[in-house]
Design an enzyme around this catalytic site. Sequence first.
Site, PDB file in Angstrom:
ATOM      1  N   GLY A  53      -3.163 -45.372 -21.749  1.00  0.00           N
ATOM      2  CA  GLY A  53      -1.750 -44.976 -21.767  1.00  0.00           C
ATOM      3  C   GLY A  53      -0.873 -45.601 -20.694  1.00  0.00           C
ATOM      4  N   GLU A 107      -0.848 -42.921 -13.248  1.00  0.00           N
ATOM      5  CA  GLU A 107      -1.135 -42.178 -14.478  1.00  0.00           C
ATOM      6  C   GLU A 107       0.116 -42.160 -15.341  1.00  0.00           C
ATOM      7  OE1 GLU A 107      -3.299 -40.787 -16.317  1.00  0.00           O
ATOM      8  OE2 GLU A 107      -4.577 -39.357 -15.266  1.00  0.00           O
ATOM      9  N   ASP A 111      -1.232 -33.598 -17.468  1.00  0.00           N
ATOM     10  CA  ASP A 111      -1.040 -32.438 -18.342  1.00  0.00           C
ATOM     11  C   ASP A 111      -1.763 -31.241 -17.708  1.00  0.00           C
ATOM     12  OD1 ASP A 111      -0.723 -30.783 -20.543  1.00  0.00           O
ATOM     13  OD2 ASP A 111      -2.031 -31.914 -21.860  1.00  0.00           O
ATOM     14  N   LYS A 139       3.615 -32.305 -16.809  1.00  0.00           N
ATOM     15  CA  LYS A 139       3.903 -31.069 -17.553  1.00  0.00           C
ATOM     16  C   LYS A 139       3.611 -29.871 -16.649  1.00  0.00           C
ATOM     17  CE  LYS A 139       2.852 -32.776 -22.207  1.00  0.00           C
ATOM     18  NZ  LYS A 139       1.853 -32.764 -23.304  1.00  0.00           N
ATOM     19  N   PHE A 160       3.989 -32.283 -27.113  1.00  0.00           N
ATOM     20  CA  PHE A 160       3.311 -33.567 -27.259  1.00  0.00           C
ATOM     21  C   PHE A 160       4.325 -34.713 -27.370  1.00  0.00           C
ATOM     22  CE2 PHE A 160       0.965 -36.904 -29.480  1.00  0.00           C
ATOM     23  CZ  PHE A 160      -0.187 -36.940 -28.723  1.00  0.00           C
ATOM     24  N   ILE A 161       4.101 -35.753 -26.574  1.00  0.00           N
ATOM     25  CA  ILE A 161       4.995 -36.922 -26.624  1.00  0.00           C
ATOM     26  C   ILE A 161       4.222 -38.197 -26.967  1.00  0.00           C
ATOM     27  CG2 ILE A 161       6.720 -35.994 -25.014  1.00  0.00           C
ATOM     28  CD1 ILE A 161       5.444 -37.807 -22.810  1.00  0.00           C
ATOM     29  N   ASP A 167      -0.076 -42.499 -27.025  1.00  0.00           N
ATOM     30  CA  ASP A 167      -0.371 -42.588 -28.460  1.00  0.00           C
ATOM     31  C   ASP A 167      -0.475 -41.227 -29.134  1.00  0.00           C
ATOM     32  OD1 ASP A 167      -2.912 -41.919 -27.172  1.00  0.00           O
ATOM     33  OD2 ASP A 167      -3.786 -42.253 -29.151  1.00  0.00           O
TER      34      ASP A 167
HETATM   35  P1  5GP Z   1      -4.947 -33.956 -18.478  1.00  0.00           P
HETATM   36  O1  5GP Z   1      -4.904 -32.733 -19.340  1.00  0.00           O
HETATM   37  O2  5GP Z   1      -6.371 -34.292 -18.069  1.00  0.00           O
HETATM   38  O3  5GP Z   1      -4.016 -33.842 -17.300  1.00  0.00           O
HETATM   39  O4  5GP Z   1      -4.432 -35.168 -19.342  1.00  0.00           O
HETATM   40  C1  5GP Z   1      -5.358 -35.858 -20.111  1.00  0.00           C
HETATM   41  C2  5GP Z   1      -4.753 -36.924 -20.930  1.00  0.00           C
HETATM   42  O5  5GP Z   1      -4.216 -36.322 -22.077  1.00  0.00           O
HETATM   43  C3  5GP Z   1      -3.616 -37.735 -20.379  1.00  0.00           C
HETATM   44  O6  5GP Z   1      -4.004 -38.766 -19.517  1.00  0.00           O
HETATM   45  C4  5GP Z   1      -3.055 -38.312 -21.667  1.00  0.00           C
HETATM   46  O7  5GP Z   1      -3.843 -39.414 -22.050  1.00  0.00           O
HETATM   47  C5  5GP Z   1      -3.261 -37.160 -22.613  1.00  0.00           C
HETATM   48  N1  5GP Z   1      -2.016 -36.419 -22.812  1.00  0.00           N
HETATM   49  C6  5GP Z   1      -1.593 -35.294 -22.196  1.00  0.00           C
HETATM   50  N2  5GP Z   1      -0.406 -34.894 -22.675  1.00  0.00           N
HETATM   51  C7  5GP Z   1      -0.058 -35.828 -23.616  1.00  0.00           C
HETATM   52  C8  5GP Z   1       1.074 -35.991 -24.487  1.00  0.00           C
HETATM   53  O8  5GP Z   1       2.041 -35.209 -24.503  1.00  0.00           O
HETATM   54  N3  5GP Z   1       1.046 -37.082 -25.307  1.00  0.00           N
HETATM   55  C9  5GP Z   1       0.032 -37.978 -25.322  1.00  0.00           C
HETATM   56  N4  5GP Z   1       0.134 -39.004 -26.175  1.00  0.00           N
HETATM   57  N5  5GP Z   1      -1.051 -37.859 -24.528  1.00  0.00           N
HETATM   58  C10 5GP Z   1      -1.086 -36.789 -23.687  1.00  0.00           C
HETATM   59 MG    MG Z   2      -3.836 -40.942 -19.305  1.00  0.00          MG
END
Ligand code: 5GP
Ligand code: MG
Length: 185
Positions: A53, A107, A111, A139, A160-161, A167
Amino acid sequence: MENMVPDIKLLDKKFRLYIHASQIEETVKKMVQKVADDLGEDACPVFVGVLNGVFMFMSDFVRHYPYVCQVSFLKMSSYEGTDSTGKVKTLLGINEDLKGRTVVVLEDIVDTGNTLVELHSLFKDKGIKDFRVATLFFKPESYSKDLPIEYVGMDIDNRFIVGYGLDYNGVGRNLPHIYQNIEDK
Ligand code: 5GP
Ligand code: MG
């Protein structure tokens, strides 16, 4: 101007413009300025991007970075299946010697913070002098960890974006704007 960007469909979901490319550009430039000011001219940081990403963010970030730096990538992935503990595994690691270096992990989005926890454990025994994290999107409603995030480009809704590297099931990474899913909720 911004409301002239039409809604899009990716696979089975509809998305609407959320953050225009021009606003992303402004945000990235501000982040670069802050990091460069904080680290100074002689730090020679290693910017480590978390694939996939981050590829657009990394590209735009380092082309604006005014001082000498290095660029590297690593790749992590959530475990497949029913594992709900949020564990992530490393698919592509770092080969450089980071002893005594300034490392800034880039990053695309933080999330829950699970990936961030894994990143910290990945880097903790490498003798890094100065370790920082910079995320373009954050977030706050979803984040459940205590780890500091030194640089946050933008706080966003807990939706979700896609776009600008991010992606939906493998597609949408090439979109220059960020779009938000409009069918959930
Ligand atoms: P984490 O939950 O470990 O902080 O995030 C894990 C991964 O989830 C992020 O690096 C990203 O790849 C994916 N992710 C989290 N939120 C989103 C979102 O809103 N859209 C997309 N496309 N990927 C997300
Ligand atoms: Mg990522």
